[in-house]
Design an enzyme around this catalytic site. Structure first.
Site, PDB file in Angstrom:
ATOM      1  N   ARG A   1     -21.347  -0.184  50.980  1.00 11.85           N
ATOM      2  CA  ARG A   1     -19.431  -0.356  51.452  1.00 11.85           C
ATOM      3  C   ARG A   1     -19.252  -1.200  51.688  1.00 11.85           C
ATOM      4  O   ARG A   1     -18.120  -1.714  51.371  1.00 11.85           O
ATOM      5  CB  ARG A   1     -20.177   0.665  52.867  1.00 11.85           C
ATOM      6  CG  ARG A   1     -20.405   2.333  52.902  1.00 11.85           C
ATOM      7  CD  ARG A   1     -20.002   2.848  54.388  1.00 11.85           C
ATOM      8  NE  ARG A   1     -21.471   1.872  55.473  1.00 11.85           N
ATOM      9  CZ  ARG A   1     -21.165   1.810  56.288  1.00 11.85           C
ATOM     10  NH1 ARG A   1     -20.523   2.348  57.526  1.00 11.85           N
ATOM     11  NH2 ARG A   1     -22.073   1.043  56.768  1.00 11.85           N
TER      12      ARG A   1
ATOM     13  N   ASN B   1     -20.564   6.385  54.793  1.00 14.51           N
ATOM     14  CA  ASN B   1     -21.702   6.957  54.592  1.00 14.51           C
ATOM     15  C   ASN B   1     -21.663   8.246  54.832  1.00 14.51           C
ATOM     16  O   ASN B   1     -20.593   8.924  55.914  1.00 14.51           O
ATOM     17  CB  ASN B   1     -22.636   6.237  54.979  1.00 14.51           C
ATOM     18  CG  ASN B   1     -23.074   5.023  55.144  1.00 14.51           C
ATOM     19  OD1 ASN B   1     -23.046   4.994  54.138  1.00 14.51           O
ATOM     20  ND2 ASN B   1     -23.778   4.124  55.955  1.00 14.51           N
TER      21      ASN B   1
END
Length: 94
Positions: A22, A40
């Protein structure tokens, strides 16, 4: 160079959590001036929404196929949606 604005909803499958996916995706998106978010999912995938110039969004999607070192990308599922222009930056959602 395309000036067409597009929106892509992306799901990345593989070893993509716990490898700074990320954070790296946010850096890549900001480099290409792509806005949206990444997060996520409980099933181990990473989900993202990308908005920006067509070429720039495609650059970020290409990066998703590789990911950061330590990641293993098995599949990238991309669905194109209608551009909304609803984001001013690219953020990590928790």
């Amino acid at each position: 160079m395309s000036l067409k604005k597009i929106r892509a909803h992306v799901y990345v499958k593989g070893k993509v959590q716990g490898v700074y996916f990320r954070q790296n995706m946010r850096n890549v998106a900001r480099k290409y001036n792509v806005h949206g978010w990444v997060r996520n999912l409980k099933d181990g995938r990473v989900e993202a929404v990308l908005e920006g110039d067509e070429d720039a969004v495609h650059q970020v999607i290409e990066w998703c196929h590789i990911g950061p070192s330590g990641a293993r990308v098995d599949d990238v599922d991309v669905m194109y949606e209608e551009y909304r222009g609803e984001f001013n930056s690219f953020e990590i959602l928790y």
